[in-house]
Design an enzyme around this catalytic site. Sequence first.
Site, PDB file in Angstrom:
ATOM      1  N   ASP A  10       0.871  -1.171   0.000  1.00  0.00           N
ATOM      2  CA  ASP A  10       0.000   0.000   0.000  1.00  0.00           C
ATOM      3  C   ASP A  10       0.909   1.222   0.000  1.00  0.00           C
ATOM      4  O   ASP A  10       2.108   1.115   0.280  1.00  0.00           O
ATOM      5  CB  ASP A  10      -0.884  -0.015   1.269  1.00  0.00           C
ATOM      6  CG  ASP A  10      -1.765   1.227   1.386  1.00  0.00           C
ATOM      7  OD1 ASP A  10      -2.311   1.667   0.358  1.00  0.00           O
ATOM      8  OD2 ASP A  10      -1.884   1.784   2.497  1.00  0.00           O
ATOM      9  N   SER A  11       0.324   2.379  -0.263  1.00  0.00           N
ATOM     10  CA  SER A  11       1.106   3.613  -0.190  1.00  0.00           C
ATOM     11  C   SER A  11       1.550   3.899   1.247  1.00  0.00           C
ATOM     12  O   SER A  11       2.490   4.642   1.465  1.00  0.00           O
ATOM     13  CB  SER A  11       0.261   4.780  -0.699  1.00  0.00           C
ATOM     14  OG  SER A  11      -0.927   4.879   0.054  1.00  0.00           O
ATOM     15  N   CYS A  73      -3.765  -0.878  -2.112  1.00  0.00           N
ATOM     16  CA  CYS A  73      -3.982   0.557  -2.301  1.00  0.00           C
ATOM     17  C   CYS A  73      -4.914   0.779  -3.491  1.00  0.00           C
ATOM     18  O   CYS A  73      -4.651   0.287  -4.598  1.00  0.00           O
ATOM     19  CB  CYS A  73      -2.627   1.218  -2.566  1.00  0.00           C
ATOM     20  SG  CYS A  73      -2.730   2.960  -2.888  1.00  0.00           S
ATOM     21  N   GLU A 152      -5.600  10.314   9.193  1.00  0.00           N
ATOM     22  CA  GLU A 152      -4.242  10.251   9.740  1.00  0.00           C
ATOM     23  C   GLU A 152      -4.122  11.146  10.986  1.00  0.00           C
ATOM     24  O   GLU A 152      -3.357  10.851  11.895  1.00  0.00           O
ATOM     25  CB  GLU A 152      -3.216  10.662   8.680  1.00  0.00           C
ATOM     26  CG  GLU A 152      -3.379   9.822   7.420  1.00  0.00           C
ATOM     27  CD  GLU A 152      -2.150   9.065   6.997  1.00  0.00           C
ATOM     28  OE1 GLU A 152      -1.056   9.570   7.217  1.00  0.00           O
ATOM     29  OE2 GLU A 152      -2.317   7.967   6.418  1.00  0.00           O
ATOM     30  N   CYS A 184     -11.136   3.654  -0.936  1.00  0.00           N
ATOM     31  CA  CYS A 184      -9.851   4.130  -0.412  1.00  0.00           C
ATOM     32  C   CYS A 184      -9.602   3.430   0.921  1.00  0.00           C
ATOM     33  O   CYS A 184     -10.540   3.232   1.700  1.00  0.00           O
ATOM     34  CB  CYS A 184      -9.899   5.650  -0.211  1.00  0.00           C
ATOM     35  SG  CYS A 184      -8.440   6.311   0.592  1.00  0.00           S
ATOM     36  N   HIS A 186      -8.512   4.420   3.641  1.00  0.00           N
ATOM     37  CA  HIS A 186      -8.784   5.166   4.876  1.00  0.00           C
ATOM     38  C   HIS A 186     -10.275   5.346   5.174  1.00  0.00           C
ATOM     39  O   HIS A 186     -10.645   5.637   6.303  1.00  0.00           O
ATOM     40  CB  HIS A 186      -8.142   6.546   4.779  1.00  0.00           C
ATOM     41  CG  HIS A 186      -6.645   6.541   4.869  1.00  0.00           C
ATOM     42  ND1 HIS A 186      -5.854   5.742   4.087  1.00  0.00           N
ATOM     43  CD2 HIS A 186      -5.803   7.245   5.677  1.00  0.00           C
ATOM     44  CE1 HIS A 186      -4.578   5.966   4.394  1.00  0.00           C
ATOM     45  NE2 HIS A 186      -4.524   6.868   5.348  1.00  0.00           N
TER      46      HIS A 186
HETATM   47  N1  DGL Z   1      -3.842   4.079   0.117  1.00  0.00           N
HETATM   48  C1  DGL Z   1      -4.422   5.171  -0.654  1.00  0.00           C
HETATM   49  C2  DGL Z   1      -5.640   4.643  -1.404  1.00  0.00           C
HETATM   50  O1  DGL Z   1      -6.235   3.658  -1.024  1.00  0.00           O
HETATM   51  C3  DGL Z   1      -4.821   6.331   0.235  1.00  0.00           C
HETATM   52  C4  DGL Z   1      -3.659   7.152   0.715  1.00  0.00           C
HETATM   53  C5  DGL Z   1      -2.865   7.774  -0.415  1.00  0.00           C
HETATM   54  O2  DGL Z   1      -3.354   8.722  -1.080  1.00  0.00           O
HETATM   55  O3  DGL Z   1      -1.771   7.300  -0.648  1.00  0.00           O
HETATM   56  O4  DGL Z   1      -6.022   5.211  -2.384  1.00  0.00           O
END
Ligand code: DGL
Length: 270
Positions: A10-11, A73, A152, A184, A186
């Site tokens: 993931d990012s 991600c 966050e 997403c 989050h």
């Molecule tokens: N993990 C990213 C997503 O699911 C969210 C956070 C980011 O923008 O890196 O799109």
Amino acid sequence: MNKRPIGIFDSGIGGLTVVKAIKRLLPREDIIYLGDTARLPYGTKSTDAIIQFSRENTNFLLSRNVKFIVIACYSSTSVALDTIQQASPVPVIGVIEPGVRRALKLTRTGRIGVIGTALTIYSGAYERAFRKFSDSCEILGRACPLFVPLVEEGWLDHPATELIARTYLESLKEDGIDTLLLGCTHYPLLLAQIKKVMGDINYVDASNEVASELAKQFAERGLENLDGNGNVAIYLTDLSMNFKEIGERFLGEPMNTFSRISLREFRLGS
Ligand code: DGL
């Protein structure tokens, strides 16, 4: 082959929600998780950058001898899944299609909303994924870029978050959707705020669908690990401020072991 770990990237640490779902369904599997915290966020960056980062993340996981890769991600899945699937010697799944299939099962009216980062929404990836399965549903997308920093910051139940949720989502409510996909990592943490605006409709958090898809593919390919220890190794490219507190929010349990790694040796181009 089946004793090898599953690789997940993931990012950042939001993808730990996918780890949590996989652990619940496949408790014996060992997992290598890579969170590219040094380059987070992905959702505001260009397609080219995210394809490159995703390839580097994949190369790191392959160097750890994984048997399967999950792109946890949504931003990365939106723009890089095809490239990674073509380049990878092991199977790869993303987080978009499993959620799309679930949304199509739930909807009665065929009017489906999708929320995600700007990259996810403007890439058109959800629209394309829905069209694979249905010609008739109507897809309404909204980018909600401020949701990631709010989560966050831990502002899950803050008046500012409610105001921002209303600002982003009220038009989607007026559009009369009956199903909303949380596109997403989050956003599931903001579900209570989202429900305050959108009310009693169907909500899809793809993490459980991804775990089910993985279990199905393992069964078909004989890849299940039936006697592993269920170890989860977490690698992060930066130990950013508060990462542990945020990670535990996603993982739902203490995050005791993690390592910082550099992706330098996996870098592509300059
Ligand atoms: N993990 C990213 C997503 O699911 C969210 C956070 C980011 O923008 O890196 O799109």
